[in-house]
Design an enzyme around this catalytic site. Structure first.
Site, PDB file in Angstrom:
ATOM      1  N   GLU A  65       7.369  -4.664  18.038  1.00 47.26           N
ATOM      2  CA  GLU A  65       8.804  -4.791  17.783  1.00 47.26           C
ATOM      3  C   GLU A  65       9.494  -5.690  18.805  1.00 47.26           C
ATOM      4  OE1 GLU A  65       7.131  -2.021  17.289  1.00 47.26           O
ATOM      5  OE2 GLU A  65       7.631  -1.447  15.233  1.00 47.26           O
ATOM      6  N   ALA A  89      15.042   2.165  11.572  1.00 45.53           N
ATOM      7  CA  ALA A  89      16.000   1.772  12.603  1.00 45.53           C
ATOM      8  C   ALA A  89      15.715   2.463  13.930  1.00 45.53           C
ATOM      9  CB  ALA A  89      17.420   2.076  12.141  1.00 45.53           C
ATOM     10  N   HIS A 134      12.656   9.302  12.568  1.00 54.98           N
ATOM     11  CA  HIS A 134      12.640   8.380  11.436  1.00 54.98           C
ATOM     12  C   HIS A 134      13.902   8.529  10.587  1.00 54.98           C
ATOM     13  CE1 HIS A 134       8.397   8.045  12.494  1.00 54.98           C
ATOM     14  NE2 HIS A 134       8.254   7.060  11.638  1.00 54.98           N
TER      15      HIS A 134
HETATM   16  C1  LIG Z   1       6.852   1.519  16.849  1.00 50.30           C
HETATM   17  C2  LIG Z   1       6.508   1.774  15.437  1.00 50.30           C
HETATM   18  N1  LIG Z   1       6.428   0.729  14.601  1.00 50.30           N
HETATM   19  C3  LIG Z   1       6.099   0.936  13.317  1.00 50.30           C
HETATM   20  C4  LIG Z   1       5.847   2.193  12.837  1.00 50.30           C
HETATM   21  C5  LIG Z   1       5.508   2.405  11.382  1.00 50.30           C
HETATM   22  N2  LIG Z   1       4.088   2.724  11.288  1.00 50.30           N
HETATM   23  C6  LIG Z   1       3.674   3.992  11.198  1.00 50.30           C
HETATM   24  S1  LIG Z   1       2.015   4.096  11.184  1.00 50.30           S
HETATM   25  C7  LIG Z   1       1.849   2.427  11.300  1.00 50.30           C
HETATM   26  C8  LIG Z   1       0.509   1.799  11.337  1.00 50.30           C
HETATM   27  C9  LIG Z   1      -0.268   2.263  12.515  1.00 50.30           C
HETATM   28  O1  LIG Z   1      -1.538   1.748  12.424  1.00 50.30           O
HETATM   29  P1  LIG Z   1      -2.696   2.283  13.338  1.00 50.30           P
HETATM   30  O2  LIG Z   1      -2.266   2.255  14.754  1.00 50.30           O
HETATM   31  O3  LIG Z   1      -3.912   1.534  13.008  1.00 50.30           O
HETATM   32  O4  LIG Z   1      -2.860   3.820  12.975  1.00 50.30           O
HETATM   33  P2  LIG Z   1      -3.284   4.468  11.563  1.00 50.30           P
HETATM   34  O5  LIG Z   1      -2.011   4.707  10.815  1.00 50.30           O
HETATM   35  O6  LIG Z   1      -4.207   3.533  10.904  1.00 50.30           O
HETATM   36  O7  LIG Z   1      -3.916   5.752  11.932  1.00 50.30           O
HETATM   37  C10 LIG Z   1       3.076   1.810  11.346  1.00 50.30           C
HETATM   38  C11 LIG Z   1       3.287   0.362  11.441  1.00 50.30           C
HETATM   39  C12 LIG Z   1       5.972   3.253  13.759  1.00 50.30           C
HETATM   40  N3  LIG Z   1       5.783   4.526  13.367  1.00 50.30           N
HETATM   41  N4  LIG Z   1       6.280   3.025  15.029  1.00 50.30           N
END
Ligand SMILES: Cc1ncc(C[n+]2csc(CCOP(=O)(O)OP(=O)(O)O)c2C)c(N)n1
Ligand SMILES: Cc1ncc(C[n+]2csc(CCOP(=O)(O)OP(=O)(O)O)c2C)c(N)n1
Ligand SMILES: [Mg+2]
Ligand SMILES: [Mg+2]
Lengths: 336, 328, 336, 328
Positions: A65, A89, A134
């Site tokens: 981000e 947000a 969230h």
């Molecule tokens: C700082 C932040 N950015 C975006 C998100 C939205 N988000 C939730 S899970 C995810 C993907 C995470 O991928 P990974 O670290 O590979 O974990 P996985 O979900 O595959 O277990 C995202 C982008 C978030 N929760 N927090």
């Protein structure tokens, strides 16, 4: 202009998508990036199809981000008009240094040598049981940042026209889309752009002014309908943006109704509602016969449906507080 | 006639005239910084300053390899980056003096100078900001297909900061034409860099497959070579490059600096390798330029700075009445 | 209790140092970390000697504001009472995700299973020509965060007692030290701790209430002196903390004086001053005969002395606005 | 009599009873997740959920090597981390159902569960949060000299996030007893990890000199071994360890998932390596435990979940009247 569906209406998320698409079409310097926005089309299904249309101008990013925000800043001061998405947000907090210390200050600190035309879009708001991290509205964190515009449209039509205006704006704009609005359908915007920083009186009334923004405006409108049945004529002001803040429109309405209620989805302390009421009090104290604030309790947002429902302002609470504060409907109707 | 020096990086060979210009620019920075320091003590420069003295070869070497259209993001230690890039020292001094004639009309001050006309997209008071900004600027260059590069200057301590990691990764993923120049002066403020940093800084870009080189940051010719290669890499479309210039700061971190952290004798050793001394030696050895010619340059620069200060102090302060307008 | 110097006073920065030292002495779970705070003693010379006294409990960190903040969170929910320093409050933006999404929410979201006793200390404020990114007051970003207390003492004595209270508090506290106050000397605190969230009437008066916090309180007190010479009796309220917000004390004062001025070093839109006035208006409208707001222009903070001086509220502006708004001194004095 | 298996990590050898418990716990997670999914579809679980199905061996393997006093930070995909650590599945389910009997009284929901009594300092809805929190928790353990470790679970995509870089560096500088467990399921939401990541994830901790190992994350016995070594490293005071468990998610990223991003045949290949299949095979081969015994476990767990749901649905919702108090 945005395409209407068969019913002459457009879904909020589609309005956002079309605003981006239309501006990208019009101006090759507009680019768009974010997490899963390109190939997947975004977790709220707002942006499918844009990558197919605009290729490398629509980019999937890593979960970074801060780099995204700083990248948008660097691109913006170097000739692009980036739009980037912070998925929820709540995650804006990770990008705030760049937004506040870089983007918001550039135009002023550079002595207007350079502008910084970026838009950060983000899904905000509670009501979907997404829990404390969230569901937040980032307004308290962002409103007190000179140089950063904060826009939050209440209708699909406004979303279209305000987003196009935000993209054309020469300085940074936080464009906040309430998650509970993505699926609403509204008439298409009759215009391509709306000026940023202008509130709208979306319903005329004489007894009390209800002021809100984003989803809160729709709650106020429904409350106004109910209040009308009780004989109370409520005027509703949609702020549309919280910076610039159109205090004039609010003051004019208050001069007419002499009573004002601010409805905020957020805490009272540090929130926009009490801030705006303070400005109204400082500038129009003599016009105020009564004023009050409807906001959330001073805690994080709970998950459980029973708790979250009670936590959020809603039309019922607006109707209840207005009727009890104004006294019986009959008295109002007779002007007592 | 001036001979070209041997150099592997394209464009790194220069003639005597150009070589003298390199020296002049380093001297200009040094004298500028000395002058800022004096004016600070006299109460004419305000707030705080972070001087570049000792690190001149890094900024001058890198910027001398840039071309029109390239962009630079400097730091709070940015007077050197600015002058190296070609920002008018008068405008820079006037900014420090808080005058309306300053590069930013007196609004920015020492840490946050912007000079769009020179390609200086900004100096960044917040550690790491330059990295993120240059990465974004490079995205713009890439999408426009200009062939320009963006350069981010930053210090060793900044390698532990969020912007560093996130931006390096994104730049490499998108193969952006950005050159990350880490000016390793061994300290993060008052803390030795090794006390707060796990592993070598260079391992970090390398872990991401980013083109990496380290160079003697006090030798302007060596910096030019290495910078030339790094810039070439980035410009070619092969993705970002990372250049670590090993150098040393001769002055306090900022205007208030206890200074107790330096290892005994360390400063003396580095002073022997003052970029200006090394520069003079190289000019003599490679181009046969005599010491007197260089003394002349020094004197010219000293004079130039005197005049700059004089003009700066005579310039008006900005009028608050016409400032402070709301954002358009 | 803090040690006084020969004059019976203590420097603000020393009061902060002694509060940390005394709490570390009292409670082995208190630790302190930040950039250059240990061996070098901090860039504002606030913390020299603590590392020598407390060894590995006082730690120099990398330039990693987010890891610091998250580290403090993790340590706090696991039995320590960390204090950490964000050198300039402007850099708080880099640590906000952890402060807001982790620390502030823990007690509530965990259903009060665990508390999160951390303190983030930070130097805020303008007036030293540090420019736009080293002069901000972070209040607008932080005040609207339920679960995060925001404390900003105006005197060395309060700094000592409020910081000790903040360290003992079971949930996160942002402790904001105005850079322009580090060198002031004040009487030592007569108490070890002061409750967080209680405002103080620091000067009694009858004609108008001046409300501020941190350095602004001292400006108000000086303004009150000058106003007294003009025959205006100003009451001064030091909020001391902006969350919890002691609206009761302000309302009581306003009930007495019927006029209120809020003085904020920060923007009007999104700032605490208008927010507090809004709350006062909602709860005590009938008591208000006049109300106004003194704040900064809606731009970043300029560097140049002429610009910065004009940008900031100061006693002169307070005196000027109060006297012109209240009419001639003579009229007030006679109760006209 | 149960034989111990060969294992290099101290404490990794287990007998048949313990081995069966490992299997039971993986099955418990799988069935729990299936149940959450059903209840979500019925409208009894709200908001969103991120299921752990397919990754059970990772959490169970790691947590089975922890001891009383160790701490765990999980993610929004945290039901698995929680159950693996020993959080009462009834309390967890009640939390999903939004009931006052939930682990956090219904305030937290799926993504943010805390269970202090189990050592679960929290599950973190914001990517990277677990890393920073575990690092801080480890600082507390180190300063108290407990010999406890803190474990951070996180995904592959999280390696591009600010918390990752800053916390790894700080942990290594301070030699904190923290184990970073990167569960590499090949995707960050809907994006293949290699599309957004420069270099191999493992190179990053290695660039900081952090102890690193990669393991088959679907083989609970292999995970135990590797986790044992990593935990041992951290516990010994040698500093953090980094464990990458290679695994795959069998379900959507969250409740709404287009799912179009998976490579053809990929899921089928991984399903053959379902941690439950591998677990059954290992139990049979290593301990001679017959399939029927394992079927019995499956049936017991299924029954357990039925009862859990029944009790959960009968439990009261929290009363808003007694909630929402101001912060003390
Ligand atoms: C700082 C932040 N950015 C975006 C998100 C939205 N988000 C939730 S899970 C995810 C993907 C995470 O991928 P990974 O670290 O590979 O974990 P996985 O979900 O595959 O277990 C995202 C982008 C978030 N929760 N927090
Ligand atoms: C995010 C942030 N944290 C802290 C600071 C305060 N600060 C200014 S310079 C500096 C040290 C930077 O060290 P390094 O990156 O090595 O650069 P150098 O000053 O040595 O050139 C620090 C900590 C800052 N400006 N920004
Ligand atoms: Mg350095
Ligand atoms: Mg993943």
């Amino acid at each position: 202009m945005a395409q209407a569906n068969d019913q002459g209406t457009i879904e909020y998320r589609v309005a956002v998508r079309e605003a981006i698409g239309d501006e990208m079409e019009r101006d090759p310097s507009v680019v768009f990036f974010g997490e899963d926005v390109a190939i997947a089309g975004g977790v709220f299904a707002v942006t499918p199809g844009l990558h197919e249309r605009f290729g490398e101008r629509v980019i999937d990013t890593p979960i970074s981000e801060l780099a995204m925000s700083a990248g948008a800043f660097g691109a913006a001061v170097n000739g692009l008009r980036p739009i980037f998405e912070i998925m929820f947000a709540d995650f804006l907090l990770l990008s705030m240094d760049s937004l506040v210390n870089q983007a918001a200050k550039y135009w002023y600190v550079s002595n207007e040598q350079g502008s910084c035309p970026l838009v950060v879009r983000s899904a905000m708001g509670a009501g979907g049981n997404f829990g404390a991290m969230h569901s937040q509205s980032p307004v308290p964190w962002l409103q007190g940042v000179p140089g950063l515009k904060v826009v939050a449209p209440a209708t699909a039509g406004d979303a279209y026209a305000l987003l196009r205006a935000a993209i054309r704006d020469d300085n940074p704009v936080a464009f906040l889309e309430h998650k509970r609005l993505y699926s609403v359908k509204d008439p298409v915007s009759p215009v391509d752009t709306l000026p940023l920083g202008e509130a709208a009186v979306v319903r005329e009334g004489t007894d009390v002014t209800l002021v809100s923004i984003s989803k809160g405006v729709r709650d106020c409108l429904r409350a106004a309908d109910e209040l009308a049945e009780k004989g109370v004529s409520a005027e509703v002001v949609d702020l549309r943006s919280l910076r610039p803040l159109d205090t004039e429109t609010v003051l004019r309405s208050v001069a007419k109704t002499n009573r004002v209620v601010m409805v905020e989805e957020g805490p009272l302390i540090g929130g926009w509602a009490a801030n705006l009421l303070g400005i109204v009090a400082a500038e129009g104290l003599h016009d105020l016969d009564d004023a009050w604030l409807i906001a959330c309790p001073e805690t994080p947002i709970p998950y459980s449906p029973t708790l979250e429902d009670a936590f959020l302002p809603n039309e019922g609470r607006i109707v209840g507080e207005v009727s009890s504060r104004l006294g019986l409907a009959a008295e109002i109707a007779t002007g007592a | 006639m001036a001979e070209k020096t041997q150099a592997t990086a394209p464009g790194a060979e220069i003639d005597a005239v150009e070589a003298r210009d390199l020296y002049r620019r380093m001297r200009l920075i040094r004298t500028f910084e000395d002058t800022v320091q004096q004016q600070f003590q006299k109460g004419n420069v305000h707030g705080t300053t972070h001087l570049y003295s000792g690190q001149e070869a890094s900024g001058v070497g890198v910027c001398s390899m840039l071309r029109e259209g390239d962009k630079v993001a400097g730091t709070y230690r940015g007077h050197g980056h600015s002058i190296a890039l070609g920002v008018d020292p008068q405008k820079l001094m006037d900014e420090m003096l808080g005058r309306v004639t300053g590069a930013c009309g007196g609004r920015a001050g020492s840490m946050n100078v912007v000079d769009v006309a020179s390609g200086l997209i900004g100096c960044f008071g917040i550690v790491g900001g330059s990295i993120g900004a240059a990465t974004g600027a490079a995205l713009a260059e890439k999408l426009r297909g200009t062939g320009n590069v963006a350069v981010a200057f930053f210090g060793d301590g900044t390698s532990n900061q969020a912007y560093f990691h996130e931006s390096l990764n994104w730049a490499q993923v998108e193969k952006l034409p950005v050159v990350f120049v880490c000016e390793n002066n061994l300290y993060m403020e008052f803390t030795p860099i090794e006390d707060v940093t796990a592993g070598a800084i260079g391992s970090r870009p390398q872990a991401m497959g980013i083109d990496y080189r380290q160079v003697d940051g006090n030798d302007v010719f060596a910096v030019r070579e290495a910078a030339g290669e790094a810039i070439e890499h980035a410009r070619s479309g092969a993705g970002p490059a990372f250049l670590e210039t090993m150098t040393y700061r001769f002055v306090g971190h900022s205007r208030s600096d206890p200074g107790k952290y330096r290892k005994p004798g360390e400063m003396d050793e580095w002073k022997k390798r003052d970029p200006l001394i090394l520069g003079r030696r190289a000019l003599e050895e490679r181009y046969g330029i005599e010491a007197e010619r260089l003394d002349e340059i020094d004197a010219e620069v000293a004079k130039q700075l005197e005049e700059i200060v004089e003009r700066g102090l005579a310039a008006p302060f900005p009028d608050p009445g016409s400032d402070g307008k709301e954002f358009k």
